[in-house]
Enzyme design. Structure first.
Site, PDB file in Angstrom:
ATOM      1  CD  GLU A   1      -6.184   1.952   6.670  1.00  9.58           C
ATOM      2  OE1 GLU A   1      -5.074   1.935   7.230  1.00  9.58           O
ATOM      3  OE2 GLU A   1      -7.219   1.481   7.196  1.00  9.58           O
TER       4      GLU A   1
ATOM      5  CG  ASP B   1      -0.372  -0.429   2.496  1.00  5.65           C
ATOM      6  OD1 ASP B   1       0.852  -0.594   2.564  1.00  5.65           O
ATOM      7  OD2 ASP B   1      -1.128  -0.564   3.486  1.00  5.65           O
TER       8      ASP B   1
END
Length: 621
Positions: free
Chosen positions: A516, A382
């Site tokens: 997130e 990520d």
């Protein structure tokens, strides 16, 4: 000297009134008092702004009018109930609740002690101006290139957004107060058992929640709590430890948190601690390729790879998530070694062949070759992609190498990993040697915000395309929340066996206060001002209050698909660093930590955009 003559035929006006000399003085005294009273009333009465415009220059009159209205609204806000516990702002309250409360306040008339509340607000505004100007020379220097005040100007903000922001501020204070009462100095709070947790990720370092929370406390103007945290860093934060630490976690939480606190306040203690800790991480880079290993003993300097990492490999998201912080370490120290270490990582990555243009998650620090062809935009991969676009932005758009790496990677991701479900949801699958795993982790939900951030600077023909892609991915992540019983999202969700945006395995049903999804809401709001992102964020606030708030803090839950969830007894430090900060910023005006001036590291710690030249300043030093 002859006194001026009166016009013929006009006696002096006191004489015309037939007043004797003593009466003249009394009359003049009375007249002067009357004039003083009249002019004083014009300038001191609450509703006198229209008169002030007759006598004051335009700017001064506007400022006076603004000050009057802000003091009155502040006094109304002072009457709102403070702090509530889990039961006070009703957990099932509708989004209209703040509006109803304000209407009740208006109907009740002005609250008591209005003048005292107004004076208190004036003092608070003064503190904000003083802090945002920079109380130290270092603070003034770090803020000189900024285009906006750190905490924004807040002109004419939406009252609904303010009420919701104040609720999130209360949640932050509750989380901090609980940590301080039961776990102060430990890494994280266990809110059910009311004790502290140390863990084994930080090599003996303590106070992860303190350092992670510093900038959030500052931005939310929790001044007393910020001073408590600063004092702990000054007096109790010991770097002389001997234990196994995650290079990645120490960098993003501790170094990122300390750098952000320094840039926001100019306090030297944060800078010196960040530089000292940065030095302790350098031995991890002593490998044949310069790719650092993932684990380091902060005392001895010995490093090794994670035992679970394939064939002693290093992890893309770990060695690829050092660039922002290490450039700032070079900037502040004048020592080029930090920048050299991360620039060498770029060289290795540019040299190695990428399968289908993709970056696998495992790389050997010995050979510089990929160990497995597993590609993920979620865990293990990520933040590598996030730091490419943010490195370019932080360089004031001068780091063209980072921009090209990001553009090429995103093109490969869209071609090979982005898919649309039968139900019309766009998601990013994982890639295992050419075979797609139709799963998306909560960690991958940051990508909506990242793609939107990059779209702002894409070519005109691609800009709208990427904004649409960002909105679609963010919508999919919202669906993973909306389809659960708690309205919180699972750790991972799948698009197979007829299921969409839901966890299908028991091991993926938990929620650990992750940020997130709300991170993407914040970016999408700032870049589109579509009100649905604020509405979605408020849904998360209500769900956190209902399902995660306990007597002594906030806790993750083990199953998002049950309305009576079991708590995991952990208030993660990133809940204070990221989740609450992003929610707070979602309801702020755009100039609070403006994206023109700041780039957030992957732990949501703001680092300033370099509006000057790093290399020039370093060479001068």
């Amino acid at each position: 000297m002859v006194p001026p003559r009166k016009p013929p035929g006009m006696p002096g006006w006191p004489a015309a009134l037939g007043l004797r000399l003593p009466q003249k003085f009394l009359f003049l005294l009375f007249l002067s008092g009357l004039l003083t009273l009249c002019f004083g009333a014009l300038f001191l009465l609450p509703d006198s702004s229209r008169f002030k415009r007759l006598f004051l220059p335009r700017r001064a009159a506007a400022a006076a009018s603004s000050s009057s209205s802000s003091s009155a609204s502040s006094a109304r806000d002072a009457a709102l109930p403070r702090g509530p516990p889990a039961a006070a702002e009703p957990r099932h309250a509708s989004p209209a609740a703040p509006r109803r409360l304000r209407e009740q306040l208006r109907a009740a008339g002005p609250p008591a002690h209005t003048a005292a509340a107004a004076r208190q607000q004036v003092r608070a505004d003064g503190r904000r101006r003083e802090l945002d100007t920079g109380a130290t020379p270092a603070a003034r220097e770090t803020r000189a290139p900024l285009r906006h005040p750190v905490r924004g100007g807040r002109p004419g903000e939406d009252p609904d957004a303010r009420a919701r922001r104040m609720k999130i501020k209360e949640m932050m204070k509750f989380a901090w107060d609980s940590y301080k009462q039961y776990a102060f100095g430990k890494n994280e709070l266990r809110p059910l058992t009311k004790n502290g947790h140390i863990g084994n990720m930080f090599g003996g370092l303590r106070g992860a929640t303190v350092v992670d929370a510093l900038d959030t406390l500052y931005i939310m103007e929790l001044e007393e709590e910020f001073q408590e945290a600063k004092k702990w860093v000054e007096k109790s934060f010991d770097l002389n430890v001997n234990g196994e630490a995650s290079l990645f976690e120490v960098n993003i939480r501790y170094i990122g948190g300390l750098l952000a606190a320094y840039y926001l306040t100019g306090e030297e203690v944060f800078k010196s601690k960040a530089l000292e800790l940065g030095e302790k991480l350098l031995p991890a880079f002593n490998t044949p390729t310069g790719i650092p290993r993932g684990v380091i003993n902060l005392g001895s300097g010995m490093s090794w790879s994670w035992g679970w990492a394939s064939a002693g490999s290093s992890i893309l998201a770990e060695f690829g998530t050092l660039h922002l912080e290490f450039l700032h370490l070079t900037e502040l120290s004048g020592n080029p070694v930090f920048a050299e270490k991360v620039m060498n990582i770029r060289k290795v990555l540019n040299r190695v062949e990428k399968p289908q243009g993709l970056y696998p998650n495992f790389l050997s620090p010995v050979t510089g070759n990929w160990v497995q062809h597993h590609v993920s935009i979620g865990g293990l991969g990520d933040s590598f992609y996030e730091y490419l676009i943010k490195s370019w932005l932080m360089s004031d758009k001068k780091d063209s190498e980072a921009k090209k790496m990001y553009d090429d990677a995103l093109e490969a991701i869209e071609k090979h990993l982005v898919r649309r479900s039968a139900g019309g949801l766009t998601y990013i699958a994982e890639w295992r040697g050419g075979i797609l795993d139709h799963k998306m982790g909560h960690l991958a939900c940051f990508s909506g915000g990242m793609i939107a951030l990059g779209a702002e600077h894409a070519s005109e023909e691609r800009k709208q395309h990427y904004m649409d892609l960002a909105a679609e991915i963010t919508n999919t992540c919202h669906e993973s929340y909306a389809r659960s019983d708690t309205k919180l999202g699972p750790e991972a969700f799948r698009f197979d066996t007829g299921t969409e945006a839901m966890a299908t395995r028991l091991s993926e049903r938990y929620y650990i206060l992750r940020p997130e999804v709300v991170e993407s809401y914040m970016y999408m709001w700032r870049l589109t001002h579509d009100l649905k992102y604020r509405q979605w964020g408020w849904e998360v606030v209500k769900a956190l209050e209902k399902h995660c708030r306990v007597e002594a803090g906030f806790s993750g839950i083990r199953d998002v698909y049950t309305t009576v969830p079991t708590h995991d007894n952990m208030q993660q430090s990133f809940f204070l660093a990221e989740t609450l900060k992003y929610l707070y910023l979602l309801f702020c005006e755009d100039d609070v930590l403006s994206l023109d001036d700041w780039v957030f590291n992957t732990e949501a710690h703001p680092l300033p955009v370099n509006h000057t030249n790093f290399k020039t300043k370093a060479s001068v030093q």
